[in-house]
Write a protein that holds these residues in place. Structure first.
Motif, mmCIF file in Angstrom:
data_model
loop_
_atom_site.group_PDB
_atom_site.id
_atom_site.type_symbol
_atom_site.label_atom_id
_atom_site.label_comp_id
_atom_site.label_asym_id
_atom_site.label_seq_id
_atom_site.Cartn_x
_atom_site.Cartn_y
_atom_site.Cartn_z
ATOM 1 N N PRO A 13 42.826 -66.708 -14.130
ATOM 2 C CA PRO A 13 41.776 -65.748 -14.463
ATOM 3 C C PRO A 13 40.895 -66.215 -15.615
ATOM 4 O O PRO A 13 39.677 -66.028 -15.593
ATOM 5 N N GLU A 14 41.519 -66.840 -16.631
ATOM 6 C CA GLU A 14 40.739 -67.287 -17.788
ATOM 7 C C GLU A 14 39.710 -68.336 -17.384
ATOM 8 O O GLU A 14 38.549 -68.301 -17.844
ATOM 9 N N ALA A 15 40.119 -69.242 -16.489
ATOM 10 C CA ALA A 15 39.184 -70.269 -16.042
ATOM 11 C C ALA A 15 38.038 -69.666 -15.238
ATOM 12 O O ALA A 15 36.890 -70.115 -15.324
ATOM 13 N N HIS A 16 38.341 -68.630 -14.460
ATOM 14 C CA HIS A 16 37.323 -68.031 -13.593
ATOM 15 C C HIS A 16 36.370 -67.137 -14.382
ATOM 16 O O HIS A 16 35.149 -67.209 -14.190
ATOM 17 N N PHE A 17 36.912 -66.285 -15.242
ATOM 18 C CA PHE A 17 36.079 -65.294 -15.927
ATOM 19 C C PHE A 17 35.562 -65.777 -17.283
ATOM 20 O O PHE A 17 34.676 -65.147 -17.857
ATOM 21 N N GLY A 18 36.149 -66.856 -17.805
ATOM 22 C CA GLY A 18 35.672 -67.384 -19.070
ATOM 23 C C GLY A 18 36.280 -66.727 -20.290
ATOM 24 O O GLY A 18 35.825 -66.959 -21.419
ATOM 25 N N HIS A 19 37.290 -65.912 -20.096
ATOM 26 C CA HIS A 19 37.989 -65.282 -21.217
ATOM 27 C C HIS A 19 39.351 -64.828 -20.713
ATOM 28 O O HIS A 19 39.584 -64.687 -19.508
ATOM 29 N N LYS A 20 40.257 -64.593 -21.660
ATOM 30 C CA LYS A 20 41.565 -64.096 -21.283
ATOM 31 C C LYS A 20 41.448 -62.650 -20.781
ATOM 32 O O LYS A 20 40.664 -61.872 -21.318
ATOM 33 N N ILE A 21 42.232 -62.329 -19.766
ATOM 34 C CA ILE A 21 42.226 -60.964 -19.261
ATOM 35 C C ILE A 21 42.719 -60.024 -20.356
ATOM 36 O O ILE A 21 43.760 -60.255 -20.982
#
Length: 771
Positions: free
Chosen positions: A34-42
């Motif tokens: 998720p971090e790689a996809h959204f650019g931040h930690k969930i």
């Protein structure tokens, strides 16, 4: 020799396990985090998600993991894709249709003998559906869904393997993507301003707002219909876990058991399983050092408006996590913790609230952590008791199909309101209820009548919607105030819709034939579905202030559904005056008098959203009526007319304590004035939807004309009513002359959640011009 064989076997098993884990890790390496996809930690502070990015992430998981399949199962009201992720072991997903067919066979015990059911139980999978963020300001669940999907796509631990091997998870990351984007846009717009973390000044579902989670038996909204048709009715999940958030100042997390009452049409097996699963969730949260977990508090298990699957063989689990300010942390002191709540005291330890949470900082990430534990707990319990889940599912259907009282409900073909009768049967059929037509007379009913026999798996759904509710008189203590229901107390569709339905206790003769389309006979003027076709409605305006108003949204939906043109009227439109040139009637949906007059207070919202119609607007409304216009006020909005337009009426229940008078959402009996044009097409005696509603006494000298009065006795038709004596014989619907025009005051909700078809015509007839 035996020991050598065992040693070799152990080494071989170890090598195989190592290879399997290595392969799994290789796959995991390709799965995007998720971090790689959204650019931040969930769950990072002040981060929110866009729906298109959520969808693209699930598509990426599907591409790179053999444990996930993504299905677009419909479109939202505003056209966004509705998606569900099917998550299970690779072998299960390869053979997914086989497991769906097993569910289908177990769902109908009439077609599946016990011996076959036993075999299916041994091979089937427990089906669990997790639904997230139906209320769009409750954003954490969508974030948790993203993280948990990644966890299951990459996990190698024993719990996750047990879940993947024994469960088909249907993960719905948002039931309300329109609202998700609306809240995300508003949050980013207000980030860094004094309004950061506030709720948007519009409904987060186009028509229903928070009530989109009250649509699980009448199926009005696109999201509900798609979810029921493509997920519930196709997959028959044994568990539906609906992930929610609550206010910030009490417990951190609620899970079942529920408080009383439990609808008697819910099978006891389901209720007991809810207790078991919920208590197991509480145990897992407590074991993970999560405090503030409460059970058996606040939330009851009464109305089907909030749960569909409980009448279709599955159980509904609800969790409610304390909210932050959307994605902004909030700090709560001990003194801000509520002193009392339904079923427990948030500052005190008790059997159902063992470790109170007494203040601190609370973040989006905290909510996600609780929800992830809860998701795993539900799924692991389903996995370890897979066979029990399937076996009980089959047993619940068998018990429902064996129901003997009543034997059936009969709906005669001759009805006052043919459109409402047709819609009622279409609603039940959408909920998988089997409906037959009598080819011969059945008892005292002629051929052509429709029959719903109770000997079918979903008879509980039909029964709870067709019978009158007798809500128990629950008090805080003997003689004390009532225990507030979580939602409302009645859902009797025949009374809401004005449809004749009769229960038959004993089997009656006559040939019955399956039927899929429904035709009714009745007078044209009584057909709600044809009202706009048979009448020329006036120019209708619908008031819409800035504070989101669900009743206004429902009114919009009803007008559009019934093809009645209208225009939205804002505060500035009213204050500008000259209303008579544009409108014949202006409608004010259920809303407080202060909400109409004042709206948002200064500094509560950006300046452009502050205020209501104000004194200038009140004068414009008076002028509109005096020039021949009709002002229509629904339920509590009527108090605005009394307070600001000078109407001489007395609300007889104003200020009466709730231990003496209480109507928390019930159907009450009234008698209409049949000589008045508003009553055209409606029987003289009907039931109306009352919910914290006014009732009036007309003082001497008042020019008001009473168009509907409550019955002088036996006022309650369905639900719960305390203090009948206060409203018996009093006015429930009033016409009040104002110059050449009038005000029409409804002391009830004539368009309640788009269900009260019998009173739609009273509202529509009010559009026809002045007295």
């Amino acid at each position: 020799m035996i020991d050598q064989d065992r040693t070799q076997l152990t080494r071989m098993s170890s090598r195989i396990l190592t290879l399997v884990l290595a392969a799994a890790l290789a796959v995991c390496g390709a799965v995007p985090s998720p971090e790689a996809h959204f650019g931040h930690k969930i769950g990072a502070d002040r981060t929110v998600l866009d729906w298109d990015r959520v969808v693209s992430y699930f598509r990426a998981l599907e591409h790179d993991s053999d444990r996930i399949q993504v299905q677009e199962y419909g479109k939202s009201t505003e056209g966004r894709p509705l998606v569900a992720a099917f998550i299970a072991a690779r072998g299960t997903l390869r053979d997914l249709e086989r497991y769906r067919q097993i569910q289908k066979r177990l769902a109908d015990p009439r077609a599946t003998p016990e011996a076959e059911a036993a075999r299916l139980v041994e091979t089937g999978k427990a089906v669990v559906m997790i639904t997230c963020s139906v209320h769009a300001t409750e954003i954490a669940a969508t974030h948790a869904a993203v993280e948990y999907a990644y966890r299951l796509a990459t996990a190698t631990d024993a719990k996750s393997r047990a879940i993947l091997e024994n469960v088909v998870l249907i993960l719905v990351p948002s039931l309300n993507p329109d609202g998700l984007d609306l809240v995300t846009k508003w949050y980013r717009k207000t980030l860094g301003t004094p309004f950061e973390g506030t709720t948007p000044p519009e409904l987060y579902q186009k028509y229903t707002g928070h009530d989109n989670n009250r649509d699980w038996y009448f199926f009005t909204q696109a999201e509900t219909r798609a979810t029921v048709a493509q997920l519930h009715n196709r997959w028959h999940p044994q568990i539906v876990y609906d992930v929610h958030q609550q206010g910030p100042n009490a417990s951190r997390f609620f899970v079942p058991p529920w408080v009383d009452p439990i609808d008697p049409n819910i099978d006891p097996i389901l209720a007991q399983t809810c207790n078991m699963i919920g208590t197991g969730m509480a145990m897992d949260l407590t074991a993970a050092a999560k405090t503030g977990v409460v059970i058996n508090a606040m939330y009851d298990f009464w109305t089907p408006a909030r749960h569909y699957q409980a009448y279709h063989g599955g159980l509904r689990i609800l969790s409610e996590a304390a909210s932050a300010r959307l994605a902004t942390p909030t700090a709560i002191t001990r003194d801000q913790i509520s002193q009392a709540a339904v079923g427990y005291r948030p500052r005190e330890r008790s059997w159902n609230y063992l470790e109170p949470w007494l203040g601190g900082e609370w973040r989006l990430r905290d909510i996600i952590d609780y929800e992830l534990i809860a998701m795993e707990s539900v799924l692991y319990q389903a996995a370890t008791r897979r066979a029990d889940m399937l076996r009980n599912f089959y047993s619940i259907g068998r018990r429902a199909a064996s129901r003997t009282s009543p034997w059936a409900f009969v709906i005669p073909a001759a009805q006052q309101d043919a459109g409402a009768a047709r819609r009622l049967l279409e609603t039940l059929a959408f909920g998988l209820v089997e409906i037959e037509r009598a080819a011969e007379p059945i008892g005292e009913h002629p051929a052509g009548s429709y029959v719903i026999r109770m000997q079918q798996p979903y008879s509980s759904f039909a029964k709870t919607l067709l019978e009158r509710q007798q809500y128990p008189d629950l008090r805080e203590y003997p003689g004390g105030p009532p225990k507030r229901p979580y939602d409302v107390t009645a859902h009797t569709l025949p009374l809401l819709m004005g449809v004749k339905v009769e229960a038959i206790e004993q089997p009656a003769g006559g040939k019955l034939e399956p039927v899929g389309q429904f035709r009714f006979d009745g007078p044209p003027e009584g057909d709600t579905a044809r009202w706009a076709e048979l009448h020329k409605p006036g120019r209708v305006g619908l008031y819409r202030g800035w504070p989101p108003n669900m009743d206004e949204g429902w009114t919009r939906w009803v007008l559009e559904d019934q093809k009645i043109p209208y225009q939205t009227v804002r505060n500035a439109d009213i204050q500008a005056g000259n209303l008579r040139a544009r409108f014949d009637a202006i409608v004010f949906a259920e809303q407080s008098s202060s909400g109409i007059a004042s709206g948002y207070r200064a500094a509560a919202m950006p300046e452009e959203y502050v205020g209501g119609v104000g004194p200038k607007g009140a004068e414009a409304l008076k002028h509109f009526a005096q020039e021949g216009g009709t002002l229509v006020f629904l339920n509590t909005a009527s108090e605005y007319a009394v307070e600001h337009l000078g109407l001489k009426l007395k609300n007889v229940v104003h200020g009466v304590p709730n231990r003496e008078f209480y109507v928390p959402g019930s159907l009450l009996n009234v008698k209409l004035d049949p000589s008045h044009p508003l009553s055209v097409g409606t029987p003289a005696h009907i039931a109306v939807w009352a919910e914290e509603s006014p009732a009036w006494e007309v003082p001497e000298g008042s020019p008001a004309r009473v168009l509907a009065r409550y019955a002088t006795s036996e006022v309650l038709a369905s639900g719960w009513l305390l203090g009948e004596k206060y409203i018996a014989g009093k006015a429930a619907l009033v016409e009040y002359p104002l110059g050449k025009g009038r005000a029409v005051l409804f002391g009830f909700r004539p368009q309640y959640r788009a269900q009260s078809w019998q009173t739609f015509k009273l509202l529509f007839n009010a559009f026809q011009g002045s007295r």
